[in-house]
Scaffold this motif. Structure first.
Motif, PDB file in Angstrom:
ATOM      1  N   GLY A 186       0.854  -1.198   0.000  1.00 56.01           N
ATOM      2  CA  GLY A 186       0.000   0.000   0.000  1.00 56.01           C
ATOM      3  C   GLY A 186       0.880   1.235   0.000  1.00 56.01           C
ATOM      4  O   GLY A 186       1.982   1.241   0.562  1.00 56.01           O
ATOM      5  N   LYS A 187       0.406   2.283  -0.642  1.00 55.17           N
ATOM      6  CA  LYS A 187       1.222   3.495  -0.799  1.00 55.17           C
ATOM      7  C   LYS A 187       1.330   4.301   0.492  1.00 55.17           C
ATOM      8  O   LYS A 187       2.162   5.170   0.602  1.00 55.17           O
TER       9      LYS A 187
ATOM     10  N   ARG B  60      -2.479   8.155   2.956  1.00 46.85           N
ATOM     11  CA  ARG B  60      -3.197   8.877   4.017  1.00 46.85           C
ATOM     12  C   ARG B  60      -2.303   9.129   5.235  1.00 46.85           C
ATOM     13  O   ARG B  60      -2.237  10.267   5.713  1.00 46.85           O
TER      14      ARG B  60
ATOM     15  N   HIS C   1      -8.753   2.543   6.234  1.00 46.87           N
ATOM     16  CA  HIS C   1      -8.624   2.473   4.770  1.00 46.87           C
ATOM     17  C   HIS C   1      -8.502   1.012   4.325  1.00 46.87           C
ATOM     18  O   HIS C   1      -9.165   0.573   3.373  1.00 46.87           O
TER      19      HIS C   1
ATOM     20  N   TYR D 209      -9.456  -1.760   5.932  1.00 42.42           N
ATOM     21  CA  TYR D 209     -10.719  -2.510   6.105  1.00 42.42           C
ATOM     22  C   TYR D 209     -11.644  -2.220   4.924  1.00 42.42           C
ATOM     23  O   TYR D 209     -12.312  -3.120   4.398  1.00 42.42           O
ATOM     24  N   SER D 210     -11.657  -0.946   4.471  1.00 44.04           N
ATOM     25  CA  SER D 210     -12.575  -0.601   3.373  1.00 44.04           C
ATOM     26  C   SER D 210     -12.165  -1.316   2.085  1.00 44.04           C
ATOM     27  O   SER D 210     -13.010  -1.736   1.299  1.00 44.04           O
TER      28      SER D 210
ATOM     29  N   HIS E 225     -13.269  -5.078   2.352  1.00 44.80           N
ATOM     30  CA  HIS E 225     -14.707  -5.244   2.115  1.00 44.80           C
ATOM     31  C   HIS E 225     -15.068  -4.913   0.665  1.00 44.80           C
ATOM     32  O   HIS E 225     -15.913  -5.574   0.062  1.00 44.80           O
ATOM     33  N   ASP E 226     -14.409  -3.902   0.102  1.00 43.91           N
ATOM     34  CA  ASP E 226     -14.697  -3.509  -1.282  1.00 43.91           C
ATOM     35  C   ASP E 226     -14.386  -4.634  -2.274  1.00 43.91           C
ATOM     36  O   ASP E 226     -15.040  -4.758  -3.312  1.00 43.91           O
TER      37      ASP E 226
ATOM     38  N   ARG F  74      -3.200  -4.842  -3.768  1.00 44.96           N
ATOM     39  CA  ARG F  74      -1.846  -4.539  -3.303  1.00 44.96           C
ATOM     40  C   ARG F  74      -0.853  -5.611  -3.785  1.00 44.96           C
ATOM     41  O   ARG F  74       0.040  -6.045  -3.054  1.00 44.96           O
TER      42      ARG F  74
ATOM     43  N   GLN G  74     -19.673   4.641  -0.326  1.00 46.49           N
ATOM     44  CA  GLN G  74     -19.615   3.265  -0.852  1.00 46.49           C
ATOM     45  C   GLN G  74     -21.008   2.781  -1.255  1.00 46.49           C
ATOM     46  O   GLN G  74     -21.173   2.148  -2.294  1.00 46.49           O
TER      47      GLN G  74
ATOM     48  N   LYS H  95     -16.696   8.806  -0.732  1.00 49.35           N
ATOM     49  CA  LYS H  95     -16.021   7.499  -0.664  1.00 49.35           C
ATOM     50  C   LYS H  95     -14.495   7.643  -0.576  1.00 49.35           C
ATOM     51  O   LYS H  95     -13.849   6.996   0.242  1.00 49.35           O
ATOM     52  N   THR H  96     -13.925   8.478  -1.426  1.00 46.45           N
ATOM     53  CA  THR H  96     -12.466   8.621  -1.483  1.00 46.45           C
ATOM     54  C   THR H  96     -12.014   9.928  -0.823  1.00 46.45           C
ATOM     55  O   THR H  96     -11.021   9.967  -0.109  1.00 46.45           O
TER      56      THR H  96
ATOM     57  N   PHE I 277      -7.046  12.680  -7.038  1.00 41.96           N
ATOM     58  CA  PHE I 277      -6.683  11.286  -6.755  1.00 41.96           C
ATOM     59  C   PHE I 277      -7.664  10.335  -7.434  1.00 41.96           C
ATOM     60  O   PHE I 277      -7.288   9.338  -8.040  1.00 41.96           O
ATOM     61  N   GLN I 278      -8.956  10.682  -7.351  1.00 43.03           N
ATOM     62  CA  GLN I 278      -9.982   9.818  -7.930  1.00 43.03           C
ATOM     63  C   GLN I 278      -9.921   9.830  -9.459  1.00 43.03           C
ATOM     64  O   GLN I 278     -10.056   8.791 -10.107  1.00 43.03           O
TER      65      GLN I 278
ATOM     66  N   ASP J  68      -7.251   7.668 -10.441  1.00 45.16           N
ATOM     67  CA  ASP J  68      -7.649   6.262 -10.250  1.00 45.16           C
ATOM     68  C   ASP J  68      -8.466   5.764 -11.449  1.00 45.16           C
ATOM     69  O   ASP J  68      -8.264   4.649 -11.931  1.00 45.16           O
TER      70      ASP J  68
ATOM     71  N   LYS K 257      -3.752  -4.277  -8.675  1.00 47.03           N
ATOM     72  CA  LYS K 257      -5.168  -4.664  -8.569  1.00 47.03           C
ATOM     73  C   LYS K 257      -5.694  -4.726  -9.998  1.00 47.03           C
ATOM     74  O   LYS K 257      -5.056  -4.173 -10.916  1.00 47.03           O
TER      75      LYS K 257
HETATM   76  C1  GRG Z   1     -16.404  -1.039   1.982  1.00 50.26           C
HETATM   77  C2  GRG Z   1     -17.156   0.775   3.582  1.00 50.26           C
HETATM   78  C3  GRG Z   1     -16.438   0.380   2.379  1.00 50.26           C
HETATM   79  C4  GRG Z   1     -15.825   1.327   1.662  1.00 50.26           C
HETATM   80  C5  GRG Z   1     -14.986   1.072   0.496  1.00 50.26           C
HETATM   81  C6  GRG Z   1     -12.213   3.138  -0.524  1.00 50.26           C
HETATM   82  C7  GRG Z   1     -13.329   2.278  -0.893  1.00 50.26           C
HETATM   83  C8  GRG Z   1     -14.557   2.392  -0.064  1.00 50.26           C
HETATM   84  C9  GRG Z   1     -13.248   1.402  -1.891  1.00 50.26           C
HETATM   85  C10 GRG Z   1     -12.047   1.221  -2.730  1.00 50.26           C
HETATM   86  C11 GRG Z   1     -12.472   1.220  -4.164  1.00 50.26           C
HETATM   87  C12 GRG Z   1     -11.660   2.144  -4.943  1.00 50.26           C
HETATM   88  C13 GRG Z   1     -10.759   1.530  -5.945  1.00 50.26           C
HETATM   89  C14 GRG Z   1     -11.739   3.439  -4.743  1.00 50.26           C
HETATM   90  C15 GRG Z   1     -10.981   4.380  -5.541  1.00 50.26           C
HETATM   91  C16 GRG Z   1      -9.957   5.153  -4.802  1.00 50.26           C
HETATM   92  C17 GRG Z   1      -9.218   4.370  -3.794  1.00 50.26           C
HETATM   93  C18 GRG Z   1      -9.653   4.548  -2.407  1.00 50.26           C
HETATM   94  C19 GRG Z   1      -8.193   3.602  -4.152  1.00 50.26           C
HETATM   95  C20 GRG Z   1      -7.365   2.838  -3.208  1.00 50.26           C
HETATM   96  O1  GRG Z   1      -6.549   3.687  -2.451  1.00 50.26           O
HETATM   97  P1  GRG Z   1      -4.963   3.684  -2.615  1.00 50.26           P
HETATM   98  O2  GRG Z   1      -4.600   3.767  -4.067  1.00 50.26           O
HETATM   99  O3  GRG Z   1      -4.627   2.230  -2.099  1.00 50.26           O
HETATM  100  O4  GRG Z   1      -4.388   4.728  -1.724  1.00 50.26           O
HETATM  101  P2  GRG Z   1      -3.309   1.668  -1.385  1.00 50.26           P
HETATM  102  O5  GRG Z   1      -3.405   0.168  -1.596  1.00 50.26           O
HETATM  103  O6  GRG Z   1      -2.095   2.255  -2.038  1.00 50.26           O
HETATM  104  O7  GRG Z   1      -3.424   2.039   0.052  1.00 50.26           O
END
Ligand code: GRG
Length: 297
Positions: free
Chosen positions: A49-50, A53, A83, A85-86, A89-90, A102, A163, A183-184, A220-221, A224, A238
């Motif tokens: 993970g990067k 946050r 982060h 946990y999310s 679950h995601d 990751r 989410q 969400k983000t 950031f989004q 993504d 991923k």
């Molecule tokens: C399940 C309650 C619940 C929430 C899920 C964050 C999220 C909400 C879902 C992730 C889906 C997704 C790909 C969102 C886009 C932006 C994002 C949060 C990417 C992942 O974050 P990074 O790139 O991940 O910071 P690393 O692995 O580097 O920490």
């Protein structure tokens, strides 16, 4: 910056390392928990993970305060646990159903759906317990404010609300923007604000930092969404094409790739402009913004 941390990379490595140490210390303190649960939590939260946050939180803190970083590290550990946990679950089949996270199999591919749900739940609870350990030992109002920011941003008004909007409730670009800001964006904004409050930053600077963080969260989004069509599974760690598979409305589907890239540049520029008015060395946050723009994973 302290400890000869001159480059962005060395700072992020330092922040990642002190955050992971705190997470491991907390997880190892859960002496009564079955080891399978602790293993599942560690599998997802450590070693990858990067750590964007925690880096935003600790980097913001160090702009205004060089001493007593320990409390900020506890918050960084908690935000990373939330982060993670999310993400667990995601990835579940009932949500985005992704098998890679990751750079390794998603949690449920190793520990099963129930194991993944419970590891996510336990990381969320651990994040709260970790902060409670600070609150019982302080009367500093800013630590309470920081805790409130963290719990609100990760809750129904923030990440969890976002989410559920992402589970088929978004119909147009306005819905999409609202969904992403929750969400983000909520956790990214919380990371910066928590660092600022813990460092007793002035209200004027907090407002500028908040604007920086909102623009950064949008950027950031957008990035993504661009990576989801332009990168590879290997580079991203991923699956790419996840948005298409799940029929998601994204910045790329709404605006096209070129316009999405233009919007990304605009939001990065805006974020940097906001913090230029802060009378401290904000180069770390500027470098983070450029890193978000150019990141490959
Ligand atoms: C399940 C309650 C619940 C929430 C899920 C964050 C999220 C909400 C879902 C992730 C889906 C997704 C790909 C969102 C886009 C932006 C994002 C949060 C990417 C992942 O974050 P990074 O790139 O991940 O910071 P690393 O692995 O580097 O920490």
């Amino acid at each position: 910056m302290i400890n000869n941390r001159e480059s962005l990379k060395s700072n992020i490595e330092f922040y990642s390392s002190i955050t992971e140490k705190q997470i491991l210390k907390f997880i190892n303190s859960l002496k009564n928990s079955p080891s399978i649960l602790l293993d599942s939590m560690k599998y997802s939260v450590l070693g990858a993970g990067k750590k964007l946050r925690p880096s935003l939180l600790l980097g913001t803190y160090e702009i205004f305060e060089k001493k007593n970083i320990e409390q900020a590290v506890s918050f960084a550990a908690s935000i990373e646990m939330i982060h993670t946990y999310s993400l667990i679950h995601d990835d579940l089949p009932v949500m985005d159903n992704d098998d890679l996270r990751r750079g390794k199999p998603s949690n449920h591919k190793v520990y099963g759906d129930a194991g993944a749900i419970l590891a996510g739940d336990a990381l969320l609870n651990s994040a709260f317990e970790n902060i409670m350990n600070l609150l019982v030992n302080t009367s500093n109002k800013n630590v309470f404010i920081a805790a409130k920011i963290l719990f609100e941003a990760s809750g129904a008004n923030g990440m969890i609300g976002g989410q559920i909007l992402d589970m088929g409730l978004q119909k147009n670009s306005n819905d999409m923007k609202k969904m992403h800001s929750m969400k983000t964006g909520a956790l990214i904004k919380a990371s910066v604000l928590i660092g600022a409050y813990l460092a007793s930053c002035s209200e004027k600077n907090i407002k500028l930092l908040e604007k920086y963080a909102i623009s950064l969260g949008i950027a950031f989004q957008i990035k993504d969404d661009i990576l989801d069509v332009e990168s590879s599974d290997k580079e991203l760690g991923k699956p790419v094409g996840s948005d298409k598979k799940n029929n998601k409305i994204t910045y790329v589907t709404e605006y096209g790739l070129d316009k999405a890239k233009e919007l990304l540049d605009n939001h990065i520029e805006k974020s940097i402009d906001f913090i230029s008015d802060i009378d401290r060395d904000t180069s770390f946050l500027k470098d983070i913004a450029l890193y978000v723009k150019n990141r490959r994973d």
